[in-house]
Motif scaffolding. Sequence first.
Motif, short mmCIF file in Angstrom:
data_model
loop_
_atom_site.label_atom_id
_atom_site.label_comp_id
_atom_site.label_asym_id
_atom_site.label_seq_id
_atom_site.Cartn_x
_atom_site.Cartn_y
_atom_site.Cartn_z
N ASP A 125 0.89 -1.16 0.00
CA ASP A 125 0.00 0.00 0.00
C ASP A 125 0.92 1.21 0.00
N ILE A 126 0.89 2.00 -1.05
CA ILE A 126 1.82 3.12 -1.21
C ILE A 126 1.75 4.08 -0.02
N ALA A 127 0.58 4.31 0.54
CA ALA A 127 0.43 5.24 1.66
C ALA A 127 1.12 4.73 2.93
N LYS A 128 1.33 3.43 3.02
CA LYS A 128 1.90 2.85 4.24
C LYS A 128 3.41 2.64 4.16
N GLY A 129 4.03 3.13 3.10
CA GLY A 129 5.49 3.05 3.00
C GLY A 129 5.98 1.83 2.28
N ASP A 130 7.18 1.40 2.65
CA ASP A 130 7.89 0.36 1.91
C ASP A 130 7.74 -1.04 2.49
N THR A 131 6.69 -1.32 3.22
CA THR A 131 6.47 -2.66 3.74
C THR A 131 5.80 -3.49 2.65
N TRP A 132 6.49 -4.52 2.19
CA TRP A 132 5.99 -5.36 1.10
C TRP A 132 5.55 -6.72 1.66
N GLU A 133 4.45 -7.25 1.10
CA GLU A 133 3.95 -8.57 1.48
C GLU A 133 4.05 -9.50 0.28
N GLU A 134 4.49 -10.71 0.54
CA GLU A 134 4.57 -11.70 -0.54
C GLU A 134 3.21 -12.36 -0.72
#
Length: 180
Positions: A125-134
Amino acid sequence: MGIFDIFKKKEPHYDSTNIRVQDLDVGFVFEYDLSTWEVEAIYEYDWGDDYFTREFKVSNGTLTRYLSIEEDDELEISLSQKIKVRTLDEELMKTLMDRQKPPEKITYKGVTYLLENEASGYFHDIAKGDTWEEFRSWDFEDNAGKHVLTIEQWDEKEFEASVGITLKEFEISNILPASI
């Protein structure tokens, strides 16, 4: 940055005389199917090899949908809504967990969808920063390519599904940036 720099207008990332669907951002509004829709969130998908797609959570005040944009050789747009996986098939989640492979064909509300693509990727989610989920994704289409169905696996036992239609760029019109 000088003291007066905070009063300078930011330059938009798009041509303000020709705003296209690829230029959408949070707060933008557009017309589709005789209704005004507003972009509420932007999601980005990383499919590897420097290939990214975007999805916009949009609402017309009554309904929430997901507008997906993919630019490969040509612009591909789809508008989908979330559905419960068990409405596709009561045993589908068990099949996916046991076999890690979906059926080749799914019929939902009279439309037959055929498996087109399987991919793994990362979501954020772009608004939530750079946390990526696989996650893992299976894409289905009807024979005409008008109807789409996607099943996503987010965890060992967490599945989501969406069903929708493909759109042409001209079907989305009167795109306006967020008002400040």
